[in-house]
Design a protein around this motif. Structure first.
Motif, PDB file in Angstrom:
ATOM      1  N   ARG A  76     -14.609  -3.085   2.399  1.00  0.00           N
ATOM      2  CA  ARG A  76     -13.671  -2.932   1.272  1.00  0.00           C
ATOM      3  C   ARG A  76     -12.520  -2.050   1.735  1.00  0.00           C
ATOM      4  NH1 ARG A  76     -17.966   0.478   0.309  1.00  0.00           N
ATOM      5  NH2 ARG A  76     -17.465   2.590  -0.347  1.00  0.00           N
ATOM      6  N   PHE A  77     -11.467  -2.034   0.929  1.00  0.00           N
ATOM      7  CA  PHE A  77     -10.335  -1.163   1.228  1.00  0.00           C
ATOM      8  C   PHE A  77      -9.659  -0.788  -0.076  1.00  0.00           C
ATOM      9  CE2 PHE A  77      -8.858  -5.516   1.568  1.00  0.00           C
ATOM     10  CZ  PHE A  77      -7.659  -5.520   0.880  1.00  0.00           C
ATOM     11  N   SER A  78      -8.953   0.335  -0.042  1.00  0.00           N
ATOM     12  CA  SER A  78      -8.229   0.769  -1.241  1.00  0.00           C
ATOM     13  C   SER A  78      -6.824   1.187  -0.854  1.00  0.00           C
ATOM     14  CB  SER A  78      -8.954   1.927  -1.939  1.00  0.00           C
ATOM     15  OG  SER A  78      -8.865   3.105  -1.175  1.00  0.00           O
ATOM     16  N   THR A  79      -5.923   1.017  -1.798  1.00  0.00           N
ATOM     17  CA  THR A  79      -4.526   1.397  -1.629  1.00  0.00           C
ATOM     18  C   THR A  79      -4.156   2.330  -2.769  1.00  0.00           C
ATOM     19  OG1 THR A  79      -4.068  -0.781  -0.697  1.00  0.00           O
ATOM     20  CG2 THR A  79      -2.179   0.513  -1.418  1.00  0.00           C
ATOM     21  N   GLU A  80      -3.682   3.512  -2.418  1.00  0.00           N
ATOM     22  CA  GLU A  80      -3.239   4.479  -3.422  1.00  0.00           C
ATOM     23  C   GLU A  80      -1.741   4.671  -3.247  1.00  0.00           C
ATOM     24  OE1 GLU A  80      -3.570   9.162  -3.492  1.00  0.00           O
ATOM     25  OE2 GLU A  80      -5.511   8.236  -3.950  1.00  0.00           O
ATOM     26  N   THR A  81      -0.994   4.353  -4.279  1.00  0.00           N
ATOM     27  CA  THR A  81       0.459   4.481  -4.202  1.00  0.00           C
ATOM     28  C   THR A  81       0.894   5.894  -4.583  1.00  0.00           C
ATOM     29  OG1 THR A  81       0.726   3.686  -6.463  1.00  0.00           O
ATOM     30  CG2 THR A  81       0.787   2.032  -4.721  1.00  0.00           C
ATOM     31  N   THR A  82       2.161   6.171  -4.393  1.00  0.00           N
ATOM     32  CA  THR A  82       2.697   7.499  -4.726  1.00  0.00           C
ATOM     33  C   THR A  82       2.829   7.659  -6.230  1.00  0.00           C
ATOM     34  OG1 THR A  82       4.964   6.712  -4.568  1.00  0.00           O
ATOM     35  CG2 THR A  82       4.001   7.637  -2.579  1.00  0.00           C
ATOM     36  N   PHE A  85       4.383  13.400  -8.769  1.00  0.00           N
ATOM     37  CA  PHE A  85       4.239  14.674  -8.084  1.00  0.00           C
ATOM     38  C   PHE A  85       3.530  14.541  -6.736  1.00  0.00           C
ATOM     39  CE2 PHE A  85       4.433  15.681 -12.645  1.00  0.00           C
ATOM     40  CZ  PHE A  85       5.617  16.398 -12.633  1.00  0.00           C
ATOM     41  N   ASP A  86       2.752  13.484  -6.570  1.00  0.00           N
ATOM     42  CA  ASP A  86       2.057  13.227  -5.303  1.00  0.00           C
ATOM     43  C   ASP A  86       2.878  12.190  -4.537  1.00  0.00           C
ATOM     44  OD1 ASP A  86       0.344  12.851  -3.210  1.00  0.00           O
ATOM     45  OD2 ASP A  86      -1.277  11.980  -4.389  1.00  0.00           O
ATOM     46  N   LEU A  87       3.572  12.625  -3.492  1.00  0.00           N
ATOM     47  CA  LEU A  87       4.501  11.761  -2.781  1.00  0.00           C
ATOM     48  C   LEU A  87       3.871  11.003  -1.621  1.00  0.00           C
ATOM     49  CD1 LEU A  87       7.591  14.138  -2.759  1.00  0.00           C
ATOM     50  CD2 LEU A  87       7.018  12.327  -4.394  1.00  0.00           C
ATOM     51  N   ASP A  88       2.562  11.186  -1.403  1.00  0.00           N
ATOM     52  CA  ASP A  88       1.882  10.483  -0.326  1.00  0.00           C
ATOM     53  C   ASP A  88       1.146   9.264  -0.863  1.00  0.00           C
ATOM     54  OD1 ASP A  88       2.705  12.323   1.540  1.00  0.00           O
ATOM     55  OD2 ASP A  88       0.857  13.499   1.463  1.00  0.00           O
ATOM     56  N   ALA A  89       1.233   8.172  -0.133  1.00  0.00           N
ATOM     57  CA  ALA A  89       0.442   6.977  -0.402  1.00  0.00           C
ATOM     58  C   ALA A  89      -0.684   6.952   0.631  1.00  0.00           C
ATOM     59  CB  ALA A  89       1.304   5.735  -0.292  1.00  0.00           C
ATOM     60  N   GLU A  90      -1.809   6.352   0.289  1.00  0.00           N
ATOM     61  CA  GLU A  90      -2.949   6.377   1.209  1.00  0.00           C
ATOM     62  C   GLU A  90      -3.652   5.022   1.231  1.00  0.00           C
ATOM     63  OE1 GLU A  90      -6.539   9.435   2.327  1.00  0.00           O
ATOM     64  OE2 GLU A  90      -5.795   9.419   0.289  1.00  0.00           O
ATOM     65  N   PRO A 101     -14.603   6.341   5.368  1.00  0.00           N
ATOM     66  CA  PRO A 101     -13.577   5.310   5.576  1.00  0.00           C
ATOM     67  C   PRO A 101     -12.531   5.756   6.595  1.00  0.00           C
ATOM     68  CG  PRO A 101     -13.108   6.513   3.571  1.00  0.00           C
ATOM     69  CD  PRO A 101     -14.435   7.019   4.081  1.00  0.00           C
ATOM     70  N   ILE A 102     -11.871   4.788   7.173  1.00  0.00           N
ATOM     71  CA  ILE A 102     -10.682   5.055   7.978  1.00  0.00           C
ATOM     72  C   ILE A 102      -9.568   5.317   6.984  1.00  0.00           C
ATOM     73  CG2 ILE A 102      -9.018   4.051   9.576  1.00  0.00           C
ATOM     74  CD1 ILE A 102     -11.359   2.224  10.534  1.00  0.00           C
ATOM     75  N   SER A 103      -8.810   6.369   7.171  1.00  0.00           N
ATOM     76  CA  SER A 103      -7.777   6.744   6.210  1.00  0.00           C
ATOM     77  C   SER A 103      -6.433   6.906   6.908  1.00  0.00           C
ATOM     78  CB  SER A 103      -8.175   8.047   5.520  1.00  0.00           C
ATOM     79  OG  SER A 103      -7.241   8.408   4.551  1.00  0.00           O
ATOM     80  N   LYS A 104      -5.402   6.311   6.340  1.00  0.00           N
ATOM     81  CA  LYS A 104      -4.033   6.442   6.845  1.00  0.00           C
ATOM     82  C   LYS A 104      -3.148   6.893   5.693  1.00  0.00           C
ATOM     83  CE  LYS A 104      -4.617   4.939  11.055  1.00  0.00           C
ATOM     84  NZ  LYS A 104      -4.407   5.795  12.196  1.00  0.00           N
ATOM     85  N   THR A 105      -2.295   7.876   5.961  1.00  0.00           N
ATOM     86  CA  THR A 105      -1.391   8.415   4.939  1.00  0.00           C
ATOM     87  C   THR A 105       0.029   7.968   5.219  1.00  0.00           C
ATOM     88  OG1 THR A 105      -2.818  10.341   4.685  1.00  0.00           O
ATOM     89  CG2 THR A 105      -0.574  10.536   3.857  1.00  0.00           C
ATOM     90  N   PHE A 106       0.720   7.578   4.172  1.00  0.00           N
ATOM     91  CA  PHE A 106       2.110   7.129   4.230  1.00  0.00           C
ATOM     92  C   PHE A 106       2.946   8.053   3.366  1.00  0.00           C
ATOM     93  CE2 PHE A 106      -0.750   3.660   4.836  1.00  0.00           C
ATOM     94  CZ  PHE A 106      -0.157   2.796   5.728  1.00  0.00           C
ATOM     95  N   ARG A 107       4.212   8.175   3.654  1.00  0.00           N
ATOM     96  CA  ARG A 107       5.088   9.056   2.888  1.00  0.00           C
ATOM     97  C   ARG A 107       5.685   8.380   1.657  1.00  0.00           C
ATOM     98  NH1 ARG A 107       2.859  13.235   3.997  1.00  0.00           N
ATOM     99  NH2 ARG A 107       2.963  13.914   6.127  1.00  0.00           N
TER     100      ARG A 107
END
Length: 124
Positions: A76-82, A85-90, A101-107
């Motif tokens: 499975r995978f999940s996408t968290e958008t900005t 106040f939280d400017l990081d997407a994950e 899980p493998i986790s990658k952070t986006f700005r």
């Protein structure tokens, strides 16, 4: 990719043919790069057979770790958008047999949704 996007941690799409040439010695004979994204110095690469996560290490980035994940191993995978106040997407990817899980952070959300769509196309 804009140099500012790279410095800010925004994901940007890379030329698949260029990545194909860079990974020539790593890829199977009938394997081809179909999509590739860069996040700072790291890359998320979709081939017709697997997901490759490239982690460039050290000051120069000469040392590299290639994590190869067959699509059938992605549970499975999940996408968290900005948010406001939280400017990081994950992006999180759970792999069969791994506790975390493998986790990658986006700005920002610029390409995280494209990467999530690509994951859906290849892993589902």
């Amino acid at each position: 990719m804009s140099i500012f996007d790279g410095l800010l941690g925004n994901a940007s799409e890379h030329d698949a043919q260029e990545i194909q040439q860079d990974l020539e010695r790593l890829l199977a004979s009938d394997e081809r790069v179909e999509k590739a994204y860069a996040i700072l110095r790291d890359q998320i690469i979709f081939t017709n057979k697997r997901l490759i996560l490239l982690d460039k290490q050290g000051v120069t980035g000469k040392k590299k770790e290639y994590l190869s994940v067959p699509y059938r191993s992605i549970e499975r995978f999940s996408t968290e958008t900005t948010g406001h106040f939280d400017l990081d997407a994950e992006l999180k990817i759970w792999i069969r047999g791994a506790a975390e899980p493998i986790s990658k952070t986006f700005r920002n959300d610029q390409n995280i949704l494209d990467i999530s769509r690509a994951l859906a196309e290849y892993a589902l």
